[in-house]
Scaffold this motif. Sequence first.
Motif, short mmCIF file in Angstrom:
data_model
loop_
_atom_site.label_atom_id
_atom_site.label_comp_id
_atom_site.label_asym_id
_atom_site.label_seq_id
_atom_site.Cartn_x
_atom_site.Cartn_y
_atom_site.Cartn_z
N GLN A 145 76.47 101.73 -8.21
CA GLN A 145 77.24 102.35 -9.28
C GLN A 145 76.75 101.90 -10.66
O GLN A 145 76.60 102.72 -11.57
CB GLN A 145 78.74 102.04 -9.13
N TYR A 180 73.54 103.69 -11.35
CA TYR A 180 73.74 105.11 -11.67
C TYR A 180 74.34 105.27 -13.07
O TYR A 180 73.95 106.17 -13.82
CB TYR A 180 74.62 105.79 -10.64
N SER A 193 78.71 109.77 -16.45
CA SER A 193 78.64 109.18 -15.12
C SER A 193 79.90 109.56 -14.35
O SER A 193 80.88 110.06 -14.91
CB SER A 193 78.52 107.67 -15.19
N ALA A 201 76.39 113.70 -7.18
CA ALA A 201 76.83 113.42 -8.54
C ALA A 201 76.02 114.21 -9.56
O ALA A 201 76.55 114.68 -10.57
CB ALA A 201 76.71 111.93 -8.83
N SER A 259 74.56 110.63 -2.08
CA SER A 259 75.58 110.34 -3.08
C SER A 259 75.09 110.66 -4.48
O SER A 259 75.82 111.22 -5.31
CB SER A 259 75.99 108.86 -3.00
N VAL A 260 73.84 110.32 -4.76
CA VAL A 260 73.28 110.57 -6.09
C VAL A 260 73.10 112.07 -6.31
O VAL A 260 73.42 112.60 -7.38
CB VAL A 260 71.94 109.82 -6.26
N LEU A 307 80.35 107.32 -7.53
CA LEU A 307 79.55 107.84 -6.43
C LEU A 307 80.37 107.82 -5.15
O LEU A 307 81.12 106.88 -4.88
CB LEU A 307 78.29 107.00 -6.25
N ASP A 308 80.20 108.87 -4.34
CA ASP A 308 80.83 108.87 -3.02
C ASP A 308 79.95 108.09 -2.06
O ASP A 308 78.94 107.49 -2.44
CB ASP A 308 81.10 110.29 -2.53
N HIS A 309 80.32 108.10 -0.79
CA HIS A 309 79.59 107.29 0.19
C HIS A 309 79.10 108.15 1.34
O HIS A 309 79.27 107.80 2.51
CB HIS A 309 80.48 106.16 0.72
#
Length: 207
Positions: free
Chosen positions: A152, A155, A166, A25, A21-22, A169-171
């Motif tokens: 979140q 992040y 920012s 992004a 996820s990170v 974030l997805d999963h």
Amino acid sequence: MIVSHQNRFIFAAIPKTGTHSVRHALREHLGPDDMEQARLFVEKKFPIPEIARMGHGHVSLAEVRPFLGEQMFDDYLKFAFVRNPFDRFISYCAFATSREGSFERDPKRVMRHFLFTAPPHQHIIFRPQHLFITDAGGNLLADEIGKVEEMQLSYDRIAARIGIASTPLDHANRSRRGDYRDYYDQELIDGVARIYGRDIELFGYDY
């Protein structure tokens, strides 16, 4: 791992901490000279043969440091995400036995196997988290540490420090298991605390 010269950061991707996820992004902020090493979902390699040969994207800060030089390493923002070791160990057990499904059938047997019978200490995903962001003397190399439990918010804070916008974030790669505490008895709690004691202490976790 991601090394961004454009935004002057180094992201150490610790296994089983929401790294996909990170990465997703961060990719929209990478420049043409930035470097990423990854295997799952996408395959990318550093243009550094010694790092590329590792064959995975979970490169430690200590491993990449000699190839960047002390000035760059010191100047860039170094960060990673960590996760409660008791929860992370459950994720490891499910991942390591996903093909045969043995964790779903008898989770405690699988947990005891990895903790007491045959701990896979050489497996990159089993390694304690602190080893990815400390030096040989145990000194912390990361400037920022986010937590999976507040992903979140962590992040958002890190993105602000980098100086990038920012994004939600997805999963990617998230499991559907319940609360990690449902899997434990005292023997298993003590076993995880023995192997991951430094993670528990350094990152402020408990059962």
